[in-house]
Design a protein around this motif. Structure first.
Motif, PDB file in Angstrom:
ATOM      1  N   VAL A  64       0.838  -1.208   0.000  1.00 36.57           N
ATOM      2  CA  VAL A  64       0.000   0.000   0.000  1.00 36.57           C
ATOM      3  C   VAL A  64       0.870   1.254   0.000  1.00 36.57           C
ATOM      4  CG1 VAL A  64      -1.665   1.320   1.355  1.00 36.57           C
ATOM      5  CG2 VAL A  64      -1.966  -1.139   1.075  1.00 36.57           C
ATOM      6  N   PHE A  65       1.984   1.216   0.717  1.00 34.23           N
ATOM      7  CA  PHE A  65       2.883   2.374   0.748  1.00 34.23           C
ATOM      8  C   PHE A  65       3.465   2.654  -0.636  1.00 34.23           C
ATOM      9  CE2 PHE A  65       7.246   4.037   1.322  1.00 34.23           C
ATOM     10  CZ  PHE A  65       6.931   5.267   1.893  1.00 34.23           C
ATOM     11  N   ILE A  66       3.927   1.603  -1.319  1.00 39.09           N
ATOM     12  CA  ILE A  66       4.483   1.788  -2.662  1.00 39.09           C
ATOM     13  C   ILE A  66       3.397   2.246  -3.628  1.00 39.09           C
ATOM     14  CG2 ILE A  66       5.645   0.629  -4.572  1.00 39.09           C
ATOM     15  CD1 ILE A  66       6.970  -1.195  -2.546  1.00 39.09           C
ATOM     16  N   GLN A  67       2.189   1.705  -3.482  1.00 42.48           N
ATOM     17  CA  GLN A  67       1.079   2.140  -4.334  1.00 42.48           C
ATOM     18  C   GLN A  67       0.820   3.636  -4.166  1.00 42.48           C
ATOM     19  OE1 GLN A  67      -2.776   0.700  -3.220  1.00 42.48           O
ATOM     20  NE2 GLN A  67      -3.755   2.296  -4.436  1.00 42.48           N
ATOM     21  N   HIS A  68       0.847   4.103  -2.926  1.00 49.29           N
ATOM     22  CA  HIS A  68       0.614   5.529  -2.668  1.00 49.29           C
ATOM     23  C   HIS A  68       1.661   6.384  -3.376  1.00 49.29           C
ATOM     24  CE1 HIS A  68      -0.253   9.248  -0.507  1.00 49.29           C
ATOM     25  NE2 HIS A  68       1.022   9.315  -0.187  1.00 49.29           N
ATOM     26  N   ILE A  69       2.914   5.969  -3.327  1.00 48.06           N
ATOM     27  CA  ILE A  69       3.983   6.744  -3.964  1.00 48.06           C
ATOM     28  C   ILE A  69       3.813   6.766  -5.479  1.00 48.06           C
ATOM     29  CG2 ILE A  69       6.469   6.837  -4.375  1.00 48.06           C
ATOM     30  CD1 ILE A  69       6.886   5.689  -1.594  1.00 48.06           C
ATOM     31  N   VAL A  70       3.563   5.607  -6.076  1.00 44.18           N
ATOM     32  CA  VAL A  70       3.470   5.511  -7.535  1.00 44.18           C
ATOM     33  C   VAL A  70       2.229   6.239  -8.050  1.00 44.18           C
ATOM     34  CG1 VAL A  70       3.228   3.924  -9.470  1.00 44.18           C
ATOM     35  CG2 VAL A  70       4.764   3.360  -7.579  1.00 44.18           C
ATOM     36  N   GLN A  71       1.092   6.035  -7.399  1.00 45.56           N
ATOM     37  CA  GLN A  71      -0.133   6.700  -7.845  1.00 45.56           C
ATOM     38  C   GLN A  71      -0.004   8.217  -7.724  1.00 45.56           C
ATOM     39  OE1 GLN A  71      -3.695   5.185  -6.048  1.00 45.56           O
ATOM     40  NE2 GLN A  71      -5.043   6.533  -7.214  1.00 45.56           N
ATOM     41  N   LYS A  72       0.666   8.676  -6.688  1.00 44.61           N
ATOM     42  CA  LYS A  72       0.872  10.120  -6.529  1.00 44.61           C
ATOM     43  C   LYS A  72       1.685  10.678  -7.688  1.00 44.61           C
ATOM     44  CE  LYS A  72       2.784  13.564  -3.349  1.00 44.61           C
ATOM     45  NZ  LYS A  72       3.472  13.778  -2.052  1.00 44.61           N
ATOM     46  N   GLN A  73       2.715   9.951  -8.126  1.00 37.92           N
ATOM     47  CA  GLN A  73       3.528  10.414  -9.242  1.00 37.92           C
ATOM     48  C   GLN A  73       2.720  10.495 -10.535  1.00 37.92           C
ATOM     49  OE1 GLN A  73       6.729  11.545  -9.042  1.00 37.92           O
ATOM     50  NE2 GLN A  73       6.378  11.321  -6.840  1.00 37.92           N
ATOM     51  N   GLU A  74       1.859   9.525 -10.762  1.00 35.89           N
ATOM     52  CA  GLU A  74       1.052   9.543 -11.979  1.00 35.89           C
ATOM     53  C   GLU A  74       0.013  10.659 -11.936  1.00 35.89           C
ATOM     54  OE1 GLU A  74      -0.931   6.272 -15.020  1.00 35.89           O
ATOM     55  OE2 GLU A  74      -0.384   5.688 -12.991  1.00 35.89           O
TER      56      GLU A  74
END
Length: 265
Positions: free
Chosen positions: A226-236
């Motif tokens: 979930v933490f990595i998802q938050h980072i990647v989705q924020k970048q997109e």
């Protein structure tokens, strides 16, 4: 730099990324199985590689959790590469970015030809927004209508970006669910070893350790995903917002459309 050259390559495909991620996960599990002594604390916690495991090794809840994590990370890797590609479009200088340039309608055709082939149905935020805005400007000659089509497109694309993370969110939900299933199985097995006449404490505690370890590992893995998802989705999402701002600043605000009386004169 040639416009769009940095972002010309297509993002990696998910099936290929999935195969690579699963291969890496299986190699890591194999190395851990060899290096961690059988029955030791780390082996029991991380791999369920112990005498009291109710699952035939390597078909354990922990190893299944790692494989599911690998599938989720493969999806996030693809999304991260897409976000990098979208951010590269912002550096391609499709539009004038100085403080004095003004665009006229007859100049928009050349700009549109630069971006037409750089987007498809899923990728290419900035090229798509430039293309659709220019089409609206050329057909309606109205800045207000161009702003409206740009705003509507941003809303639809934002919703599409959010939908792309549904599988990752499901994976983040699935991992702790599987961990809880392992907990229930471990408790059930431990209860079978409780004999009022002769209780085997080693087997009971071993079964309980299986139940608690599966839940602990699953929760930790889910937190990481979930933490990595938050980072990647924020970048997109940042890339999409910056693409909209780029169009407003360097296309909408620079376009000069003469009034009818000016054109007649």
């Amino acid at each position: 730099m040639k416009p769009g050259s940095e972002a010309a390559s297509r993002p990696p495909s998910y099936p290929r990324a999935l195969l690579v991620a699963l291969g890496i996960a299986m190699v890591v599990i194999a190395i851990a199985s060899v290096t961690l002594p059988f029955g030791s604390g780390p082996a029991a916690l991380l791999l369920d590689h112990q005498p009291y495991s109710v699952f035939p090794y390597p078909l354990t809840i922990q190893n299944l959790t790692y494989l599911i994590l690998a599938a989720g990370l493969a999806d996030l890797y693809v999304r991260w590469q897409v976000a990098r590609r979208e951010q590269a479009f912002l550096r391609a200088k499709f539009l004038p970015e100085d403080a004095t340039s003004v665009l006229q309608l007859h100049e928009l055709g050349a700009i549109r030809r630069k971006v037409t082939d750089l987007y498809d149905g899923d990728h290419g935020f900035l090229p798509y927004l430039i293309d659709i805005t220019i089409i609206q400007l050329q057909t309606s000659r109205s800045v207000d209508q161009a702003v409206a089509i740009l705003t509507n497109s941003l809303e639809l694309m934002s919703h599409r970006v959010d939908m792309r993370y549904q599988m990752v969110r499901y994976t983040a939900w699935l991992i702790p669910t599987i961990g809880f299933i392992g907990t229930i199985i471990g408790i059930a097995v431990a209860l079978e070893f409780i004999n009022p006449q002769k209780i085997d404490l080693a087997k009971v505690t071993g079964g309980l350790s299986v139940s608690f370890y599966t839940t602990l590992v699953a929760l930790l893995v889910s937190v990481i995903l979930v933490f990595i998802q938050h980072i990647v989705q924020k970048q997109e999402e940042i890339a999409l917002n910056e693409a909209g701002q780029y169009c407003l600043k360097n296309l909408i605000n620079r376009i000069y459309i003469p009034h009818k009386e000016d054109a007649a004169s």
